[in-house]
Design an enzyme around this catalytic site. Structure first.
Site, PDB file in Angstrom:
ATOM      1  N   HIS A 164       0.305 -12.541  41.762  1.00 45.18           N
ATOM      2  CA  HIS A 164       1.024 -13.749  41.310  1.00 45.18           C
ATOM      3  C   HIS A 164       0.219 -14.520  40.267  1.00 45.18           C
ATOM      4  CE1 HIS A 164       3.557 -13.094  44.940  1.00 45.18           C
ATOM      5  NE2 HIS A 164       2.401 -12.782  45.478  1.00 45.18           N
ATOM      6  N   SER A 285      -5.462 -18.239  11.147  1.00 43.42           N
ATOM      7  CA  SER A 285      -4.279 -19.069  10.976  1.00 43.42           C
ATOM      8  C   SER A 285      -4.352 -19.707   9.603  1.00 43.42           C
ATOM      9  CB  SER A 285      -4.252 -20.142  12.064  1.00 43.42           C
ATOM     10  OG  SER A 285      -3.528 -21.277  11.613  1.00 43.42           O
ATOM     11  N   LYS A 291      -9.029 -20.641  14.322  1.00 45.01           N
ATOM     12  CA  LYS A 291      -8.308 -19.604  15.067  1.00 45.01           C
ATOM     13  C   LYS A 291      -8.753 -18.188  14.761  1.00 45.01           C
ATOM     14  CE  LYS A 291      -4.466 -20.659  16.964  1.00 45.01           C
ATOM     15  NZ  LYS A 291      -4.150 -20.646  18.375  1.00 45.01           N
ATOM     16  N   GLU A 298      -0.510  -8.742  20.451  1.00 39.90           N
ATOM     17  CA  GLU A 298       0.803  -9.406  20.532  1.00 39.90           C
ATOM     18  C   GLU A 298       1.899  -8.544  19.905  1.00 39.90           C
ATOM     19  OE1 GLU A 298       0.561 -13.762  19.450  1.00 39.90           O
ATOM     20  OE2 GLU A 298      -1.529 -13.173  19.231  1.00 39.90           O
TER      21      GLU A 298
END
Ligand code: ARG
Length: 470
Positions: A164, A285, A291, A298
């Site tokens: 979980h 970024s 970043k 992804e």
């Protein structure tokens, strides 16, 4: 009108047609824009068919020699980019056949004897897919090796195991990565199984009913390396199970990649901080200078959606088709091609990226300390002292409650307070509360104990070495 229907396809199919196809219909029905990538398989299949026709005395030896010479030239023209693909000629099959006839004359027109594009295209796609499967298997092996290489030094590196997404029990980082090796090993097994059913020959089914020429199908199968024949002509030209099965394999494999990608994204976030990725797999970024984003992971996660989509497209393509061949089947190619391309690029890049993982063992261990990961061990300790498991579970819940109230881990509770949770808790209890002790105790086959993990790594390495040698 000339007597050569193929040369006049720009105007009409045959003497039967009284007007040419509209430009829109031509564009709508053509597949040459995408099926030209089948050209090698198309030539290979045609040569095997022609050799068999000659051996059976259906065409002459001179015809065969002409066909071979013409196909050799066509192969060179396509490879060097000089071949002129014509939309008017609809697909890869008619383009190559028309060029053959232009180069060698009547022998080219005899090639299609006892054959239809229906059994031809099914043969081509199977041949092509078989080659792609044989290129994918080593990529699956590389992926497993990359994971094993990262796992190997971390059989004793503790991280929190989750259920979980809540801290559950300590596991080793190696053990966690080995879960993915199991998945990719199953994928390899599944792919090998798919290959068996891809590798059957449709040619000889002709349009749908078979043919009256004395074809030697077994000979063509041998020439092309097929392991068997499609045994019903209607099924042979209309079956696309092999594409469905491959896409199902590809979807499952991409789902595995996607789960790994998701973990990499989580682990690399500042909130977990379990790993770092090599700069070459990160992007910046345009607005936030600090970043370094895990874009590759992804994208791998995102591209899973399109491969699963291709499986749905193919299932839907097939579900309403009456026997036998229907033009719908032309729509099998783009999803299948893209599934192959996406999967092979993704496996390649993910294996490379996994190789560039830096493990932050301290952060993993710190995370495992939060969340009472050894509570089960304390319960097991009580069970070994004779308490029924359900009672032990309850007693430890009390201990966790005490620790929560103090804001400390179970191992940090003063011994007196720990003992207050149950009279069977003795002076030796704190030992079972260590993360390493917990991990090392899980010696069951498939468990996270270092010796189990090391044995599993060795078994995977041996399996991969054996299949590379085969
Ligand atoms: N381009 C077609 C396909 O991809 C080849 C088979 C066409 N056969 C036919 N009878 N129209 O399926």
């Amino acid at each position: 009108m000339s007597s050569d229907p193929l040369a006049n396809k720009a105007q009409a199919w045959s003497a039967l047609f009284s007007e040419p196809m509209s430009e829109l219909v031509k564009r709508y029905t053509a597949s040459v824009g995408f099926d030209q990538r089948l050209w090698r398989a198309d030539i290979e299949g045609s040569l095997a068919h022609a050799e068999m026709l000659a051996a059976q005395g259906i065409i002459g030896e001179q015809d065969l020699a002409d066909i071979r010479r013409g196909m050799a030239q066509i192969g060179q023209e396509i490879e060097s980019g000089r071949f002129e693909w014509k939309l008017e000629l609809e697909d890869v099959h008619l383009n190559i056949e028309a060029r053959l006839t232009a180069l060698v004359g009547d022998a080219g027109k005899r090639l299609h004897t006892g054959r239809s594009r229906n059994d031809q295209v099914a043969t081509d796609v199977r041949l092509w897919l078989r080659g792609e499967i044989d290129r994918l298997q080593p990529l699956l092996a590389d992926m497993q090796r990359a994971l094993l290489d990262v796992a190997e030094p971390h059989a004793e590196t503790v991280m929190p195991g989750f259920t979980h997404l809540q801290v559950a029990q300590p596991v080793s980082f190696a053990h966690h990565l080995l879960a993915y090796v199991e998945m990719f090993a199953r994928d390899a097994e599944r792919l090998a199984d798919v290959r068996k059913r891809v590798n059957r020959l449709p040619l000889g089914a002709a349009a749908l009913a078979g043919t009256s020429y004395a074809l030697d199908r077994a000979r063509v199968a041998r020439t092309l390396g097929f392991e068997g024949l499609c045994e019903n002509s209607l099924d042979a030209v209309s079956d696309r199970d092999f594409a469905l099965e491959f896409s199902a394999f590809a979807s499952i494999c991409m789902v595995h990649v996607s789960r790994l990608a998701e973990e990499i994204v989580l682990w690399k976030s500042q909130n977990f901080d379990f790993i770092d990725l090599a700069d070459r797999y990160c992007t910046g970024s345009s607005i936030m200078p600090q970043k370094r984003n895990p874009d590759v992971a992804e994208l791998a996660r995102g591209k899973t959606g399109r491969v699963v989509g291709h499986l749905m497209a193919l299932l839907t393509l097939m579900k309403g088709q009456p026997l036998a061949y229907n033009k719908d089947n032309q729509e099998d190619k783009e999803p299948l091609f893209d599934a192959v391309d996406t999967l092979s690029d993704t496996l390649r890049i993910m294996a490379e990226m996994v190789g560039g993982i830096t493990v932050k063992a301290d952060a993993m261990e710190r995370a495992a300390r939060r969340g009472y990961a050894t509570a089960t061990d304390l319960a097991d300790y009580l069970v070994k002292k004779g308490l029924p498991f359900r009672d032990a579970h309850e007693a430890v819940a009390h201990a966790v409650k005490l620790a929560l109230a103090r804001g400390v881990d179970l191992a940090e509770l003063p011994l007196a307070e720990l003992k207050a949770a149950h009279p069977l808790i003795g002076d030796d209890a704190p030992q079972v509360l260590t993360l390493h002790g917990s991990m090392k105790a899980r010696t069951v086959v498939g468990g996270t104990a270092p010796e189990q993990v090391r044995a599993r790594i060795a078994a995977h390495r041996a399996r991969l070495a054996a299949s590379a040698a085969a």
